[in-house]
Design a protein around this motif. Structure first.
Motif, short mmCIF file in Angstrom:
data_model
loop_
_atom_site.label_atom_id
_atom_site.label_comp_id
_atom_site.label_asym_id
_atom_site.label_seq_id
_atom_site.Cartn_x
_atom_site.Cartn_y
_atom_site.Cartn_z
N PRO A 138 11.80 -3.35 0.02
CA PRO A 138 11.08 -4.13 -0.99
C PRO A 138 11.04 -3.44 -2.35
CG PRO A 138 9.53 -3.06 0.50
CD PRO A 138 10.91 -2.84 1.07
N ASP A 139 11.08 -4.26 -3.41
CA ASP A 139 10.90 -3.78 -4.77
C ASP A 139 9.40 -3.72 -5.02
OD1 ASP A 139 10.83 -3.28 -7.47
OD2 ASP A 139 11.48 -5.28 -8.06
N ILE A 140 8.83 -2.53 -4.93
CA ILE A 140 7.37 -2.39 -5.00
C ILE A 140 6.92 -2.33 -6.45
CG2 ILE A 140 5.39 -0.99 -4.30
CD1 ILE A 140 7.19 0.06 -2.00
N ARG A 141 6.26 -3.38 -6.89
CA ARG A 141 5.78 -3.46 -8.27
C ARG A 141 4.38 -2.86 -8.41
NH1 ARG A 141 7.91 -7.04 -11.82
NH2 ARG A 141 9.74 -6.68 -10.51
N HIS A 142 3.56 -3.04 -7.40
CA HIS A 142 2.18 -2.53 -7.43
C HIS A 142 1.88 -1.85 -6.09
CE1 HIS A 142 1.47 -4.77 -11.12
NE2 HIS A 142 1.96 -5.85 -10.53
N ALA A 143 1.40 -0.62 -6.14
CA ALA A 143 1.01 0.12 -4.94
C ALA A 143 -0.50 0.07 -4.80
CB ALA A 143 1.48 1.57 -5.03
N VAL A 144 -0.98 -0.78 -3.90
CA VAL A 144 -2.42 -1.06 -3.77
C VAL A 144 -2.79 -1.07 -2.30
CG1 VAL A 144 -4.24 -2.73 -4.24
CG2 VAL A 144 -2.38 -2.44 -5.88
N ASP A 145 -3.88 -0.37 -1.94
CA ASP A 145 -4.33 -0.33 -0.55
C ASP A 145 -5.52 -1.25 -0.28
OD1 ASP A 145 -2.52 1.54 0.55
OD2 ASP A 145 -3.59 3.17 -0.42
N GLY A 196 0.82 -1.20 0.00
CA GLY A 196 0.00 0.00 0.00
C GLY A 196 0.85 1.26 0.00
N ASP A 197 0.20 2.39 -0.14
CA ASP A 197 0.86 3.69 -0.12
C ASP A 197 1.62 3.87 1.18
OD1 ASP A 197 0.78 6.78 0.58
OD2 ASP A 197 0.60 6.60 -1.59
N ALA A 198 2.79 4.49 1.11
CA ALA A 198 3.64 4.66 2.30
C ALA A 198 2.98 5.51 3.37
CB ALA A 198 4.97 5.29 1.89
N ARG A 199 2.01 6.37 2.99
CA ARG A 199 1.35 7.23 3.97
C ARG A 199 0.18 6.54 4.65
NH1 ARG A 199 0.36 11.86 -0.32
NH2 ARG A 199 -0.13 9.92 -1.43
N SER A 200 -0.22 5.37 4.14
CA SER A 200 -1.34 4.65 4.74
C SER A 200 -0.81 3.63 5.74
CB SER A 200 -2.14 3.91 3.65
OG SER A 200 -1.38 2.84 3.12
N CYS A 201 -1.69 3.21 6.67
CA CYS A 201 -1.26 2.21 7.64
C CYS A 201 -0.92 0.90 6.94
CB CYS A 201 -2.32 2.01 8.72
SG CYS A 201 -3.92 1.43 8.13
N VAL A 202 -1.63 0.59 5.84
CA VAL A 202 -1.37 -0.63 5.07
C VAL A 202 0.07 -0.65 4.60
CG1 VAL A 202 -1.96 -1.88 2.97
CG2 VAL A 202 -3.77 -0.82 4.31
N GLY A 203 0.50 0.42 3.94
CA GLY A 203 1.84 0.46 3.40
C GLY A 203 2.92 0.71 4.43
N ALA A 204 2.62 1.56 5.41
CA ALA A 204 3.63 1.91 6.42
C ALA A 204 4.03 0.71 7.25
CB ALA A 204 3.10 3.03 7.31
N VAL A 205 3.06 -0.09 7.69
CA VAL A 205 3.36 -1.25 8.52
C VAL A 205 4.19 -2.26 7.74
CG1 VAL A 205 2.36 -3.23 9.73
CG2 VAL A 205 1.37 -0.95 10.04
N ALA A 206 3.79 -2.56 6.49
CA ALA A 206 4.53 -3.54 5.68
C ALA A 206 5.95 -3.08 5.42
CB ALA A 206 3.79 -3.80 4.38
N ARG A 207 6.14 -1.79 5.11
CA ARG A 207 7.48 -1.28 4.87
C ARG A 207 8.35 -1.39 6.12
NH1 ARG A 207 4.36 1.26 1.24
NH2 ARG A 207 5.28 2.04 -0.71
N ALA A 208 7.76 -1.10 7.27
CA ALA A 208 8.51 -1.19 8.53
C ALA A 208 8.94 -2.63 8.80
CB ALA A 208 7.66 -0.67 9.68
N LEU A 209 8.06 -3.59 8.51
CA LEU A 209 8.40 -5.00 8.73
C LEU A 209 9.52 -5.45 7.80
CD1 LEU A 209 4.78 -6.41 9.14
CD2 LEU A 209 6.52 -6.25 10.93
N CYS A 210 9.47 -5.01 6.54
CA CYS A 210 10.54 -5.35 5.60
C CYS A 210 11.87 -4.72 6.04
CB CYS A 210 10.18 -4.90 4.18
SG CYS A 210 8.83 -5.83 3.42
N ALA A 211 11.81 -3.48 6.48
CA ALA A 211 13.03 -2.81 6.95
C ALA A 211 13.63 -3.54 8.14
CB ALA A 211 12.71 -1.36 7.31
N ALA A 212 12.76 -3.99 9.06
CA ALA A 212 13.23 -4.73 10.23
C ALA A 212 13.88 -6.05 9.81
CB ALA A 212 12.07 -4.99 11.18
N ALA A 213 13.43 -6.61 8.67
CA ALA A 213 14.01 -7.86 8.17
C ALA A 213 15.30 -7.61 7.40
CB ALA A 213 13.00 -8.59 7.29
N GLY A 214 15.64 -6.35 7.16
CA GLY A 214 16.92 -6.03 6.55
C GLY A 214 16.90 -5.76 5.07
N PHE A 215 15.76 -5.38 4.49
CA PHE A 215 15.75 -5.07 3.06
C PHE A 215 14.67 -4.05 2.74
CE2 PHE A 215 12.55 -8.36 3.45
CZ PHE A 215 11.59 -8.06 2.49
#
Length: 329
Positions: free
Chosen positions: A215-222, A194-213
């Motif tokens: 993400p290559d975002i191909r589709h931005a969907v909320d 999801g969009d980085a400003r939405s809770c959908v996108g923000a939470v997923a990005r934070a989890l990927c960052a915590a895992a050490g990478f």
């Protein structure tokens, strides 16, 4: 005072005006009027914008106490009239509407038959602007960067559930039968987020960052149904919360869990401080607790896929994996 509180949250006159559906000049005029009434400066220049003064922050602390006391007064008046009538509005994130609110609304139909219950889809910060302004009475949200902290005295919070997030991959993915994996194993895959400003996108990005990478975002969907459809179509991988399992139970995709502590989101309800004493609001909060507990119990009983109470389609991916688990059990 409401304008001053919103300026504290938004950080700029333009964003404050947009949130309150006012013009920037109207926001400036109201702040100037308040400054004259209290006899102290409330804003000061900060480059091309403004920032709150120390006096403004002192005033805001009193504003929170005044607002809370007014809510308690309203609650006392409602209790005096025995409640049970009127209307209540719940503001909620989309996944909560999908996975939690249907059961909540059925319960409220029985417990508050004379109360009209409205639902509005919203996320922070707009969700809490609406709560402050009285457009909604109860907010259901997840913790992320734009959510007020636990210590915010303006709100009374109720913890509801920890929503585990599974990794959704296409049925033919190389790790589809991998069971538990490390999130980092998907670092080279295309992602659906999801969009980085939405809770959908923000939470997923934070989890990927915590895992050490990153993400290559191909589709931005909320929209969760759209996310599941894109995964099924082989367009990428995604993190999908168990709270929205009705939208992906019929899809040809595989759900994986992570090694160690599972990625998750903390879901909570909030009301204006003092409003928790209102009998109608108190009933809504209680029903949210009950339904969240039942939802969590169903998810735990279901095992890692969290699909025990859903019909299992006779398809590869979700259905096939569950049949194999049941046979092993």
């Amino acid at each position: 005072m409401a304008v001053l509180r919103e300026l504290q949250r938004r950080g700029s006159l333009a964003r404050t005006a947009e949130a309150l559906h006012l013009t920037p000049s109207a926001v400036s005029q109201q702040l100037a009027t308040l400054a004259r009434e209290v006899g102290v400066p409330l804003t000061e220049k900060d480059g091309r914008g403004v920032r709150l003064t120390g006096q403004a922050r002192v005033l805001l602390a009193h504003a929170d106490l005044v607002a809370a006391q007014l809510e308690r007064a309203r609650a006392d008046l409602a209790a005096y009239g025995e409640g049970g009538r009127g209307a209540v509005t719940i503001g909620c994130l989309s996944s909560g509407i999908l996975g939690l609110l249907p059961d909540v609304l059925r319960g409220l139909d029985e417990r508050l038959p004379r109360v009209r219950v409205d639902v509005v889809e919203s996320t922070p910060p707009d969700l809490f602007t609406a709560l402050d302004g009285g457009q909604i009475d109860v907010a259901v949200a997840v913790d992320f960067a734009l959510t007020p902290p636990d210590t915010d005295a303006r709100y009374s919070r109720v913890d509801l559930l920890t929503d585990v997030m599974d990794i959704a991959v296409p049925a033919g993915h190389r790790l589809a039968d991998g069971g538990r994996i490390r999130l980092r194993e998907l670092a080279a895959d295309p992602w659906i987020l999801g969009d980085a400003r939405s809770c959908v996108g923000a939470v997923a990005r934070a989890l990927c960052a915590a895992a050490g990478f990153t993400p290559d975002i191909r589709h931005a969907v909320d929209d969760w149904a759209a996310v599941a459809a894109l995964v099924e179509a082989g367009q990428g991988v995604a993190l999908i919360p168990r709270l929205v399992r009705p939208v992906y139970s019929h899809r040809r995709l595989s759900l994986l869990t992570t090694e160690g502590e599972a990625p998750s989101r903390h879901v909570f309800a909030a009301v204006r401080t003092g409003a928790e004493g209102d009998p109608v609001v108190a009933t809504v909060l209680d029903q949210l607790r009950l339904s969240a507990a039942e939802s969590t119990g169903s998810s735990e009983d279901a095992g890692p896929h969290g699909l025990a109470e859903l019909p299992v389609p006779d398809l590869p991916g979700v259905g096939e994996g569950l049949h194999e688990e049941q046979a092993a059990t």
